[in-house]
Design an enzyme around this catalytic site. Structure first.
Site, mmCIF file in Angstrom:
data_model
loop_
_atom_site.group_PDB
_atom_site.id
_atom_site.type_symbol
_atom_site.label_atom_id
_atom_site.label_comp_id
_atom_site.label_asym_id
_atom_site.label_seq_id
_atom_site.Cartn_x
_atom_site.Cartn_y
_atom_site.Cartn_z
ATOM 1 N N ASP A 99 -15.381 12.647 1.620
ATOM 2 C CA ASP A 99 -15.294 13.542 0.480
ATOM 3 C C ASP A 99 -14.404 12.858 -0.555
ATOM 4 O O ASP A 99 -13.558 12.023 -0.212
ATOM 5 C CB ASP A 99 -14.646 14.869 0.881
ATOM 6 C CG ASP A 99 -15.536 15.706 1.803
ATOM 7 O OD1 ASP A 99 -16.633 15.244 2.170
ATOM 8 O OD2 ASP A 99 -15.127 16.830 2.154
ATOM 9 N N HIS A 155 -16.346 7.825 7.247
ATOM 10 C CA HIS A 155 -17.513 7.553 8.074
ATOM 11 C C HIS A 155 -18.231 6.283 7.606
ATOM 12 O O HIS A 155 -17.987 5.789 6.498
ATOM 13 C CB HIS A 155 -18.477 8.740 8.007
ATOM 14 C CG HIS A 155 -17.892 10.022 8.521
ATOM 15 N ND1 HIS A 155 -18.394 10.685 9.623
ATOM 16 C CD2 HIS A 155 -16.834 10.777 8.092
ATOM 17 C CE1 HIS A 155 -17.691 11.784 9.835
ATOM 18 N NE2 HIS A 155 -16.738 11.861 8.921
ATOM 19 N N SER A 257 -5.798 9.649 1.071
ATOM 20 C CA SER A 257 -5.526 8.901 -0.152
ATOM 21 C C SER A 257 -6.773 8.536 -0.912
ATOM 22 O O SER A 257 -7.426 9.386 -1.482
ATOM 23 C CB SER A 257 -4.702 7.650 0.135
ATOM 24 O OG SER A 257 -4.402 6.984 -1.059
#
Length: 291
Positions: A99, A155, A257
């Site tokens: 994300d 991922h 981060s």
């Protein structure tokens, strides 16, 4: 309590104060302390920390795989429910590994990309001297910024093999837009790991670079029995041969981060990718070269 939270948010909205409060402090010491504090397995510390976290951010735990956490750290690196992040499985698409909010993106020119408008840096300074920047000339890059409330696992953007991980010790400057407009070569100064991946049966090599920041140090990778953090000095090279499948978990930030992706010439940005948009793991990020 909400009025106090709004007051603090207003303070942080002032760029000068934001920069001062998040950078002109003992960054490393505070980061180490938060790393220790977040792992305390105490119900009242956990609950109070998450309560405060919810006040100042848009933390949403409805997608979390579990509802009870051992500590603040356990909540931070939470897994999601099965199916919460659908994976674009088209062979022509390289997906977002996490994300994030798209910071900068575009074409790699003269071995150079941007951390913010008017602030370029050399990819060789970020990735290390063992990388030939010519191999990425004319390719594409995307910077993804993860806010504290976001899902913090990353991922595999495509199926392939991780053949090298190079950990670079460094500083822990804040990586928010305010700091990126003020500190030159910020990503190249901060703690980071350059992950090299061979994809599409070895036809292409891409690079995935998790970058740490203040309160946000240490990177954990599945398949490597080591947590990458400031205990390592300089560059730490880890040769490996770790197979991975598109969408498979690669690891997580101990405290989140930024992730930067680089792909060689022939790749292009997916049609929806532009500065400032928020995307989720599994959505299209790059288009592979046509066969």
């Amino acid at each position: 309590m909400m009025k106090i939270a709004q007051t603090i948010r207003n303070i942080f909205a002032n760029e000068d104060l934001n920069f001062l409060l998040t950078n002109r402090i003992p960054r490393h010491a505070l980061t180490v302390f938060i790393g220790w504090f977040s792992k305390i397995e105490s119900a009242w510390i956990r609950d109070l920390s998450i309560f405060i976290w919810r006040i100042f951010t848009d933390l949403d735990l409805s997608e979390a795989k579990k509802t009870q956490f051992k500590s603040l750290h356990d909540c931070f690196i939470r897994e999601l429910k099965e199916g919460a992040r659908p994976i674009n499985d088209a062979e022509s698409v390289l997906i977002s590994p996490s994300d994030g909010i798209v910071g900068e993106c575009g074409i790699i020119k003269n071995g150079q990309v941007f951390q913010a408008k008017g602030f370029p840096y050399q990819i060789s300074d970020l990735l290390g001297s063992h990388i030939d920047p010519v191999s990425l000339e004319g390719g594409v890059y995307v910077t993804l910024r993860l806010t504290s409330a976001m899902y913090h696992r990353f991922h595999a953007p495509y199926s392939g093999v991780i053949d090298r991980v190079v950990y670079h010790s460094g500083d822990t400057w804040n990586v928010n837009p305010v700091a990126l407009k003020r500190i030159e070569n910020l990503f190249c100064k901060n703690e980071r790991a350059a992950i090299s991946m061979q994809i599409a049966a070895g036809r292409y090599k891409i690079y995935l670079v998790p970058v740490a920041a203040i309160l946000v140090a240490s990177i954990r990778l599945h398949g490597l029995d080591v947590t990458l953090n400031s205990h390592y000095r300089g560059s730490h090279h880890l040769k490996c041969a770790l197979p991975c499948v598109k969408g498979e978990q690669l690891g997580w930030f101990e405290h989140g981060s930024t992730i930067i992706l680089f792909a060689p010439s022939g790749f292009s940005l997916a049609p929806n990718i532009a500065n400032g948009i928020t995307i989720k793991m599994g959505t299209a990020l790059f288009q592979l070269p046509p066969l």
